[in-house]
Design an enzyme around this catalytic site. Structure first.
Site, mmCIF file in Angstrom:
data_model
loop_
_atom_site.group_PDB
_atom_site.id
_atom_site.type_symbol
_atom_site.label_atom_id
_atom_site.label_comp_id
_atom_site.label_asym_id
_atom_site.label_seq_id
_atom_site.Cartn_x
_atom_site.Cartn_y
_atom_site.Cartn_z
ATOM 1 N N GLU A 185 -8.171 -5.178 -10.025
ATOM 2 C CA GLU A 185 -9.036 -4.598 -8.990
ATOM 3 C C GLU A 185 -9.711 -3.325 -9.453
ATOM 4 O O GLU A 185 -9.471 -2.850 -10.568
ATOM 5 C CB GLU A 185 -8.297 -4.431 -7.663
ATOM 6 C CG GLU A 185 -7.049 -3.584 -7.705
ATOM 7 C CD GLU A 185 -6.342 -3.534 -6.346
ATOM 8 O OE1 GLU A 185 -7.016 -3.636 -5.306
ATOM 9 O OE2 GLU A 185 -5.118 -3.379 -6.340
ATOM 10 N N LYS A 188 0.867 -1.182 0.000
ATOM 11 C CA LYS A 188 0.000 0.000 0.000
ATOM 12 C C LYS A 188 0.908 1.239 0.000
ATOM 13 O O LYS A 188 1.100 1.892 1.030
ATOM 14 C CB LYS A 188 -0.933 -0.031 1.217
ATOM 15 C CG LYS A 188 -2.158 0.855 1.049
ATOM 16 C CD LYS A 188 -3.238 0.470 2.038
ATOM 17 C CE LYS A 188 -4.352 1.474 2.111
ATOM 18 N NZ LYS A 188 -5.106 1.653 0.872
HETATM 19 N N1 PLP Z 1 -7.274 -2.135 -3.206
HETATM 20 C C1 PLP Z 1 -6.705 -0.929 -3.110
HETATM 21 C C2 PLP Z 1 -5.809 -0.487 -4.192
HETATM 22 C C3 PLP Z 1 -6.952 -0.126 -1.978
HETATM 23 O O1 PLP Z 1 -6.419 1.087 -1.863
HETATM 24 C C4 PLP Z 1 -7.787 -0.614 -0.958
HETATM 25 C C5 PLP Z 1 -8.025 0.164 0.246
HETATM 26 O O2 PLP Z 1 -7.379 0.010 1.223
HETATM 27 C C6 PLP Z 1 -8.366 -1.881 -1.128
HETATM 28 C C7 PLP Z 1 -8.090 -2.608 -2.255
HETATM 29 C C8 PLP Z 1 -9.237 -2.453 -0.059
HETATM 30 O O3 PLP Z 1 -8.474 -2.924 1.031
HETATM 31 P P1 PLP Z 1 -9.030 -2.947 2.480
HETATM 32 O O4 PLP Z 1 -10.269 -3.765 2.473
HETATM 33 O O5 PLP Z 1 -7.965 -3.582 3.300
HETATM 34 O O6 PLP Z 1 -9.310 -1.543 2.876
HETATM 35 C C1 COI Z 2 -9.115 2.538 1.958
HETATM 36 O O1 COI Z 2 -10.111 1.902 1.604
HETATM 37 O O2 COI Z 2 -8.790 2.679 3.138
HETATM 38 C C2 COI Z 2 -8.259 3.168 1.009
HETATM 39 O O3 COI Z 2 -7.122 3.301 1.294
HETATM 40 C C3 COI Z 2 -8.817 3.635 -0.222
HETATM 41 C C4 COI Z 2 -8.363 4.979 -0.526
HETATM 42 C C5 COI Z 2 -9.200 6.111 -0.259
HETATM 43 C C6 COI Z 2 -7.028 5.175 -1.033
#
Ligand code: PLP
Ligand code: COI
Length: 339
Positions: free
Chosen positions: A219, A183
């Site tokens: 995604e 991330k």
């Molecule tokens: N994919 C991306 C690129 C994201 O930025 C996020 C957000 O965090 C997700 C997927 C979803 O991940 P999570 O469910 O851990 O927030």
């Molecule tokens: C999240 O879902 O927490 C993300 O990081 C998405 C985003 C706004 C970058």
């Protein structure tokens, strides 16, 4: 504190009272410090600025009907934060300090946790960047961690309302062996051209395909993709996507309500076989997809023709959100009461 319209908050930045910071120097992390400034002082040669040595996380705190503030699966975010830091050669932030920083920043900004029933939540944004000066391309020897919070509403507007998405074939967000599973800010910078093009076309987001063959779904911008057919929850397996904690949780929820689950490559052509489709993530929660347009094939894949989310999507959504809000027993052990 300005009066906030809790029911109509944007997914944006609203100033709160405090943030927490911590500096890594001479091989070790210092103490957590509380700050009321929204600014950081940064060295002009910091690697975070020049070479993208930067990673972040996103998680939420929820106000329950019982007045308790709960965090959802914070340990998973802590672990992914370590994984992202390792991935771009930064000093990782210890899991126990991550927990302490989260608890402190939530407690200090308690009045910004949106009330139960408003649909809004407190978004928590931990950040880590190379703050040490380097000019050659190498990892910094100094790092800064910070975490701020901000109350947010829905990421994709309109409650659980289906949105349309555009398949992107002319921009790659991440290479197969690149940084897609971390991330890190660079992935989001890389996604902006595609995202803006989708927005200009009236789409809520873009769907990225695998960069190698352009054959499989990767995604949905800042959220993972899922499709549903034959009572099965299907989500892409890919070496270039972020492993969503929401998606991991939905797989467990789907199993618990008698659905089958599959994590495997999802060819674009399979889109025509799904009965429901959606995007999931912390910010997105679950966002049903109404239509997906593939410009190259001039093809529209359509779900929820009546403008309403599908039955399975709503079952998953209701279950997830009621666990997060503390309305249902936390059978999976995902919630941590902060206060
Ligand atoms: N994919 C991306 C690129 C994201 O930025 C996020 C957000 O965090 C997700 C997927 C979803 O991940 P999570 O469910 O851990 O927030
Ligand atoms: C999240 O879902 O927490 C993300 O990081 C998405 C985003 C706004 C970058």
């Amino acid at each position: 504190m300005e009066k906030l319209d809790w029911n109509n908050l944007p997914f944006g930045y609203i100033k709160t009272d405090y943030n927490i910071r911590c500096v890594y120097k001479n091989g070790k992390w210092g103490k957590l410090e509380v700050s009321s400034s929204e600014y950081i002082n940064i060295h002009i040669a910091a690697t975070g600025l020049h070479y993208g040595q930067e990673a972040f996380e996103g998680l939420k705190a929820y106000m329950g009907k019982d007045g308790k503030i709960r965090l959802f699966r914070w340990e998973e975010n802590a672990k992914r934060f370590v994984y992202s830091a390792d991935g771009i050669k930064m000093a990782s932030f210890p899991v126990e300090m991550f927990r302490e920083a989260l608890f402190q920043v939530i407690r200090l900004n308690k009045k910004y946790v949106p009330p139960y029933g408003s649909g809004a939540t407190l978004y928590i944004r931990p950040l880590l960047y190379g703050s040490g000066a380097e000019v050659g391309v190498k990892p910094a020897s100094e790092y800064t961690f910070l975490v701020f919070v901000t109350p947010v509403g829905q990421y994709f507007k309109g409650g659980v309302k289906p949105v349309n998405m555009l398949i992107c074939r002319d921009v790659d967000r991440a290479a197969p062996l690149g940084t897609g599973t971390f991330k890190v800010g660079g992935n989001y910078a890389a996604s902006l051209r595609a995202l803006m093009a989708a927005k200009e076309g009236g789409y809520a987001s873009t769907i990225f395909l695998d960069a190698r063959e352009k054959k499989y779904i990767d995604e949905c911008g800042p959220a993972n993709f899922f499709g549903i057919k034959d009572n099965t929850y299907i989500t892409p397996k890919s070496e270039s996507i972020l492993k969503s904690i929401t998606n991991m949780s939905l797989i467990e929820i789907a199993k618990s309500i008698g659905m089958k689950t599959e994590r495997r490559q999802v060819p674009v052509v399979e889109l025509s076989t799904f009965v429901e489709a959606g995007a999931c993530g912390t910010a997105a929660v679950i966002c049903p997809i109404g239509k997906i347009f593939d410009p190259e094939k001039n093809k529209i894949y359509e779900y929820c023709r009546d403008g309403k989310p599908g039955v399975a999507t709503m079952k998953l959504y209701n279950k997830l959100v009621s666990i997060q809000n503390g309305d249902e027993p936390d059978d999976f052990g995902w919630m941590t009461v902060v206060e």
